[in-house]
Design an enzyme around this catalytic site. Structure first.
Site, short mmCIF file in Angstrom:
data_model
loop_
_atom_site.label_atom_id
_atom_site.label_comp_id
_atom_site.label_asym_id
_atom_site.label_seq_id
_atom_site.Cartn_x
_atom_site.Cartn_y
_atom_site.Cartn_z
N HIS A 172 0.51 -0.97 -0.04
CA HIS A 172 0.02 -0.20 0.02
C HIS A 172 0.79 1.19 0.10
O HIS A 172 0.11 2.34 -0.08
CB HIS A 172 -0.97 -0.11 1.25
CG HIS A 172 -2.02 -0.91 1.16
ND1 HIS A 172 -2.97 -1.21 0.04
CD2 HIS A 172 -2.35 -2.01 2.07
CE1 HIS A 172 -3.81 -2.19 0.42
NE2 HIS A 172 -3.40 -2.76 1.56
N ASP A 226 -2.74 -10.44 -2.72
CA ASP A 226 -3.46 -9.91 -1.38
C ASP A 226 -5.01 -9.54 -1.53
O ASP A 226 -5.26 -9.13 -2.68
CB ASP A 226 -2.62 -8.55 -0.92
CG ASP A 226 -3.01 -8.13 0.41
OD1 ASP A 226 -2.41 -8.60 1.58
OD2 ASP A 226 -4.10 -7.49 0.69
N HIS A 239 -6.63 -6.84 -0.57
CA HIS A 239 -6.54 -5.42 -1.01
C HIS A 239 -5.56 -5.13 -2.13
O HIS A 239 -4.70 -5.65 -2.28
CB HIS A 239 -6.04 -4.83 0.32
CG HIS A 239 -6.91 -5.18 1.55
ND1 HIS A 239 -6.03 -5.92 2.70
CD2 HIS A 239 -7.99 -4.90 2.10
CE1 HIS A 239 -7.03 -6.15 3.41
NE2 HIS A 239 -8.04 -5.48 3.39
N ASP A 283 -4.97 -12.68 3.02
CA ASP A 283 -6.27 -12.17 3.49
C ASP A 283 -7.34 -12.57 2.60
O ASP A 283 -8.49 -12.23 2.87
CB ASP A 283 -6.26 -10.61 3.83
CG ASP A 283 -5.24 -9.90 2.94
OD1 ASP A 283 -5.11 -10.43 1.96
OD2 ASP A 283 -5.00 -8.90 3.36
C1 SP5 Z 1 -1.19 -5.04 3.77
C2 SP5 Z 1 -2.81 -5.02 4.04
O1 SP5 Z 1 -3.37 -6.28 4.12
N1 SP5 Z 1 -3.26 -4.03 4.51
C3 SP5 Z 1 -4.71 -3.89 4.76
C4 SP5 Z 1 -5.06 -2.67 5.22
C5 SP5 Z 1 -6.70 -2.63 5.76
N2 SP5 Z 1 -7.05 -1.61 6.77
C6 SP5 Z 1 -8.21 -1.26 7.10
C7 SP5 Z 1 -9.34 -2.36 6.67
C8 SP5 Z 1 -10.62 -1.78 7.14
C9 SP5 Z 1 -11.45 -3.34 6.99
N3 SP5 Z 1 -12.81 -2.92 7.76
C10 SP5 Z 1 -13.35 -4.02 8.22
C11 SP5 Z 1 -14.02 -4.02 9.48
C12 SP5 Z 1 -13.85 -5.15 10.09
N4 SP5 Z 1 -14.04 -5.00 11.71
ZN ZN Z 2 -4.41 -7.04 2.40
#
Ligand code: SP5
Ligand code: ZN
Length: 343
Positions: free
Chosen positions: A161, A196, A198, A285
């Site tokens: 990211h 990933d 994301h 993930d």
């Molecule tokens: C490297 C990587 O996988 N970074 C991911 C960063 C995600 N950060 C925010 C995710 C927000 C997800 N919201 C879900 C709510 C569950 N409690």
């Molecule tokens: Zn991720």
């Protein structure tokens, strides 16, 4: 397969992240890498080696000097301002549209200038851990350049990211981009496959205008998934890089069937690019029971993912990224690596 690992990641252990309107327990924790390390040893994947020191130069080839300078001082500046026992550094104001970028100024100005979210806290050991993660990816890249078929950088904190001049998404330095750039400078032609959950917005941004590095990403559609503001299918690269970026945003609850067909498409484009080395942003993930994600891959699917990656018959560098189900993470990570070796 050689695994590169540094215990320095243990120094980056923020207890909490700000998300959903409150402080929540951090999900990007040292136990992630410790669990994978134990599984690598238990299943005798191969030797576990410490990274070499590559110095500042390979990082400066990818990242803005202002971001690097800030990250290296951030915790100290924050503790000077808020006290030695201050909580982790988290921004509270950003130069959104209509406001001015300000790379200089006090710590509140600079942290807002360089961050894009509130879930990426900086603690005392963050910078040392981020440096060690970059060196881990570089060491695994070097082993690949020296003739290994596959190498694994068990890096933490993750990297995909982080762009040239913005950190976020639990990422500070873009480990895989730093490794890719290092390989380019040794005459190699890398393709990056980001699996990933994301979208790898940082990696995409770094190479978006370049034709010498291909970037392909399979991820939760940003219409519902973090990072929300990049990763759509119409982002194909710009200028020289036009056609060297492929986004495959996927629906909620994507299972192995749909995932595998997107992967086939990604590899047809990767093969057409004719890379001589493959770099995989290995996020786990996408697992059905990941606590922050919404895909539906099962434990055995990761063996098949590894087999398909191995079937590309390219020297391959795996760089660890996300994956937050601490129970499953060790097994599914090593499943990919063993699938690769058998595939
Ligand atoms: C490297 C990587 O996988 N970074 C991911 C960063 C995600 N950060 C925010 C995710 C927000 C997800 N919201 C879900 C709510 C569950 N409690
Ligand atoms: Zn991720």
């Amino acid at each position: 397969m050689k695994t590169f690992y540094s215990p320095t990641h243990l120094e980056h252990a923020p207890p909490e992240e700000f998300e959903g309107g409150r402080m929540n327990p951090a999900v990007e924790v040292p136990a992630r890498a410790l669990g994978v390390l134990a599984e690598v040893e238990r299943r005798r994947l191969g030797p576990v080696l410490p990274p070499a020191e590559f110095g500042a130069e390979p990082i400066a080839r990818v990242h803005d000097a202002g971001l690097v300078g800030f990250l290296s001082q951030a915790s100290e500046l924050w503790r000077k301002r808020y006290g030695e026992d201050a909580p982790p550094a988290i921004p509270s104001a950003w130069p959104a549209r209509g406001l001015r970028s300000r790379p200089d100024g006090d710590v509140e100005t600079r942290i807002g200038n360089y961050a894009f979210d509130t879930a990426t806290p900086i603690v005392k050991g963050t910078w040392r851990a981020a440096l060690a993660a970059a060196n881990t990816a570089l060491s695994a890249a070097e082993a690949l350049a020296n003739g290994e078929r596959g190498t694994f950088a068990l890096a933490r904190p993750p990297g995909h990211h982080a762009s040239s001049d913005v950190f976020g998404g639990y990422c500070y330095l873009n480990n895989i981009a730093i490794a890719a750039q290092w390989l380019v400078e040794r005459g190699l032609r890398p393709a990056i496959l980001d699996v990933d959950y994301h979208h790898g917005n940082g990696t995409q941004s770094i190479f978006y205008r370049r034709a010498d590095v291909f970037f392909a990403s399979l991820h939760g559609d940003p219409s519902f998934a973090y990072p929300h503001f990049l990763g759509f299918a119409d982002e194909c690269g710009e200028g020289d890089g036009d056609g060297a970026n492929l986004n495959l945003p996927l629906a909620m609850y994507t299972d192995w069937r749909a995932y595998a067909s997107a992967l086939t498409l990604a590899f047809s484009r990767i093969n057409a690019f004719a890379p001589d080395v493959l770099l995989v942003s290995l996020g786990l993930d996408t697992f059905e029971a990941d606590p922050i994600s919404k895909f539906s891959l099962g434990t055995k699917d990761y063996l098949r993912l590894g087999e398909i990656i191995g079937g590309a018959r390219l020297p391959t560098l795996f760089v660890f990224e996300g994956g937050y189900n601490l129970t499953a993470l060790p097994e599914i990570t090593v499943n990919v690596l063993e699938g690769f070796e058998g595939g």
